[in-house]
Scaffold this motif. Structure first.
Motif, short mmCIF file in Angstrom:
data_model
loop_
_atom_site.label_atom_id
_atom_site.label_comp_id
_atom_site.label_asym_id
_atom_site.label_seq_id
_atom_site.Cartn_x
_atom_site.Cartn_y
_atom_site.Cartn_z
N CYS A 1 0.78 -0.55 0.19
CA CYS A 1 0.00 0.16 0.10
C CYS A 1 1.16 1.01 0.01
O CYS A 1 0.55 1.89 -0.76
CB CYS A 1 -0.50 0.08 1.57
N LEU A 2 1.66 1.35 0.78
CA LEU A 2 2.97 2.45 1.18
C LEU A 2 4.02 1.60 0.74
O LEU A 2 4.94 2.69 -0.30
CB LEU A 2 3.08 3.17 2.71
N THR A 3 3.88 0.67 0.88
CA THR A 3 5.50 0.32 0.39
C THR A 3 5.24 -0.79 0.48
O THR A 3 4.56 -2.07 0.48
CB THR A 3 6.29 0.09 2.41
N LYS A 4 6.72 -1.60 -0.08
CA LYS A 4 6.58 -2.76 -0.78
C LYS A 4 7.00 -4.05 0.28
O LYS A 4 7.23 -3.56 1.41
CB LYS A 4 8.02 -2.78 -1.78
N PRO A 5 5.89 -5.08 0.34
CA PRO A 5 5.80 -6.29 1.32
C PRO A 5 7.70 -6.22 1.95
O PRO A 5 8.86 -6.51 1.34
CB PRO A 5 6.22 -7.74 1.04
N ARG A 6 7.65 -5.54 3.48
CA ARG A 6 8.59 -6.12 4.40
C ARG A 6 9.43 -5.35 4.71
O ARG A 6 10.88 -5.04 4.93
CB ARG A 6 9.09 -7.29 4.68
N GLN A 7 8.94 -4.40 3.67
CA GLN A 7 10.25 -3.10 3.72
C GLN A 7 10.30 -1.24 4.25
O GLN A 7 8.20 -1.12 4.47
CB GLN A 7 10.16 -2.46 1.76
N ASP A 8 10.81 -0.56 4.77
CA ASP A 8 10.13 0.37 5.12
C ASP A 8 10.56 1.76 4.49
O ASP A 8 9.82 2.96 4.91
CB ASP A 8 11.79 0.13 6.89
N ASP A 9 10.95 1.29 3.37
CA ASP A 9 10.78 3.02 2.85
C ASP A 9 9.36 3.19 1.81
O ASP A 9 8.95 2.15 1.17
CB ASP A 9 12.37 2.92 1.70
N LEU A 10 8.80 4.41 1.53
CA LEU A 10 8.02 4.64 0.60
C LEU A 10 8.07 3.82 -0.71
O LEU A 10 9.35 4.22 -0.88
CB LEU A 10 7.74 5.82 0.99
N VAL A 11 6.89 3.83 -1.53
CA VAL A 11 7.27 3.81 -2.59
C VAL A 11 7.67 4.90 -3.23
O VAL A 11 6.94 5.81 -3.59
CB VAL A 11 6.10 3.29 -3.28
N PRO A 12 9.07 5.13 -3.76
CA PRO A 12 8.90 6.64 -4.83
C PRO A 12 8.06 6.98 -5.53
O PRO A 12 8.11 8.56 -5.52
CB PRO A 12 10.23 6.10 -5.48
N SER A 13 6.97 6.29 -5.94
CA SER A 13 6.05 7.54 -7.02
C SER A 13 5.09 8.01 -6.62
O SER A 13 3.94 8.35 -7.11
CB SER A 13 5.56 6.19 -7.66
N LEU A 14 5.32 6.98 -4.34
CA LEU A 14 3.65 7.80 -4.07
C LEU A 14 4.41 8.73 -2.71
O LEU A 14 3.61 9.49 -1.92
CB LEU A 14 3.08 6.63 -3.05
N LYS A 15 5.69 9.46 -3.16
CA LYS A 15 6.03 9.99 -2.75
C LYS A 15 4.76 11.96 -2.64
O LYS A 15 4.65 12.31 -1.16
CB LYS A 15 7.63 10.92 -3.29
N ASP A 16 5.05 12.34 -3.66
CA ASP A 16 3.93 13.39 -3.27
C ASP A 16 2.30 13.33 -3.07
O ASP A 16 1.89 13.69 -2.23
CB ASP A 16 3.46 14.07 -5.22
N ALA A 17 1.87 11.51 -3.12
CA ALA A 17 0.26 11.60 -2.33
C ALA A 17 0.71 11.95 -0.92
O ALA A 17 -0.38 12.17 -0.08
CB ALA A 17 -0.01 10.38 -2.82
N LEU B 1 11.18 -3.48 16.59
CA LEU B 1 12.25 -2.53 15.27
C LEU B 1 11.18 -2.63 13.21
O LEU B 1 12.03 -0.83 13.30
CB LEU B 1 13.56 -3.37 15.07
N GLN B 2 10.57 -2.89 12.64
CA GLN B 2 10.26 -1.90 11.70
C GLN B 2 9.12 -1.38 11.92
O GLN B 2 9.20 -0.29 10.90
CB GLN B 2 9.23 -3.15 11.40
N ALA B 3 8.91 -1.19 13.64
CA ALA B 3 8.10 -0.21 14.09
C ALA B 3 8.58 1.47 13.52
O ALA B 3 7.70 2.39 13.40
CB ALA B 3 6.65 -0.25 14.69
N GLU B 4 9.43 1.06 14.73
CA GLU B 4 10.27 2.24 14.75
C GLU B 4 10.66 2.89 13.17
O GLU B 4 10.69 3.62 13.06
CB GLU B 4 11.40 1.43 15.59
N ALA B 5 11.15 2.01 12.32
CA ALA B 5 11.62 2.25 10.59
C ALA B 5 10.65 2.77 10.41
O ALA B 5 11.10 3.71 9.71
CB ALA B 5 12.43 1.17 10.59
N LEU B 6 9.42 2.38 10.23
CA LEU B 6 8.85 3.07 9.80
C LEU B 6 8.18 4.35 10.06
O LEU B 6 7.92 4.99 9.46
CB LEU B 6 7.42 2.55 9.54
#
Length: 264
Positions: free
Chosen positions: A52-68, A97-102
């Motif tokens: 939805c916001l990231t790829k599975p099990r990753q903590d970084d926003l999908v780049p194309s969703l930055k403006d949204a 740890l994932q929650a903190e990174a997110l």
């Protein structure tokens, strides 16, 4: 407990099929007009992480969703955006740890919870209940008044947006939060495990059956087709497609999703 949760979820879908129908279907978060939804009176955002916001099990926003994502923060503020995942912030997340990174990467809090979605209504309501009203004046500007006894009143639940890519978790969660508006994002940024893919295909099939049944029922009663008033909350932003592996499974999923209502 997972078996019990799945059994109750299945029973709820059988007894009330409308719970699987989202209020709005879009390609991705990039197509949501957060400003219009805020202007319509919605007070907060409950949003999924994986696909939805990231790829599975990753903590970084999908780049194309930055403006949204920036528009969402501008409309609601970081405190009124709550990330609710069935991985980050749960017992699957060692030391959270994932929650903190997110939280660090996305600038929004992650709900810490035990029960999986859609069975997290109380923790979500408790989180938003602790926030000051959107229109409340600052504490410094409020006059000091003597405390007066008041009759306890049942708090009015906030009107929330519930956004996610899974019918059986995110959209069902929206159906359990009174006054909420559920948004289903159809774009899958990266395929997950085989079990998740099967579950996603089953969810799509159930949604297809329910939507067709609702159309048939209205036609049988002599009613006009339902007017989709939710389209005013859609932004026609192009979704940046990433190269997808051509497999027999992706072919089946694409055909099934092609039968579902079109996302704007």
């Amino acid at each position: 407990m997972p078996f019990l949760h799945h059994a109750v979820t299945t029973l709820r879908i059988i007894t009330k099929p409308s719970v699987v129908v989202p209020n709005l279907t879009v390609r991705s978060v990039a197509n949501i007009n957060f400003k219009k939804l805020r202007d319509a009176g919605y007070e907060g955002v409950v949003i999924d992480r994986d696909n939805c916001l990231t790829k599975p099990r990753q903590d970084d926003l999908v780049p194309s969703l930055k403006d949204a994502w920036a528009d969402c923060h501008k409309a609601f503020g970081p405190d009124r955006i709550l990330i609710v995942s069935n991985s980050a912030g749960t017992s699957k997340d060692a030391s959270f740890l994932q929650a903190e990174a997110l939280t660090r990467n996305l600038g929004a809090p992650v709900l810490l919870h035990e029960a999986p979605k859609p069975w997290v209504v109380k923790p979500i309501l408790h989180y938003f209940a602790d926030l000051p009203p959107l229109s409340a004046p600052s504490a410094a500007a409020q006059p000091k008044l003597e405390a007066e006894p008041a009759t306890p009143r049942k708090p009015i639940p906030p009107r929330l947006l519930v956004i996610g890519d899974r019918i059986s978790t995110d959209i069902l969660l929206g159906s359990r939060l009174q006054g909420s508006f559920s948004i289903w994002t159809k774009k899958v940024w990266q395929e997950e495990s085989f079990g998740v893919r099967v579950a996603r295909l089953l969810e799509d099939g159930v949604l297809f059956g329910v939507t067709r049944w609702r159309v048939w029922r209205r036609k049988r009663r002599g009613l006009e087709p339902e007017v989709d008033t939710a389209q005013v909350f859609v932004k026609n932003e192009p979704v940046v497609e990433e190269p997808a592996e051509s497999t027999w499974w992706n072919s089946i999923v694409s055909r099934v999703r092609g039968l579902l209502p079109k996302a704007t």
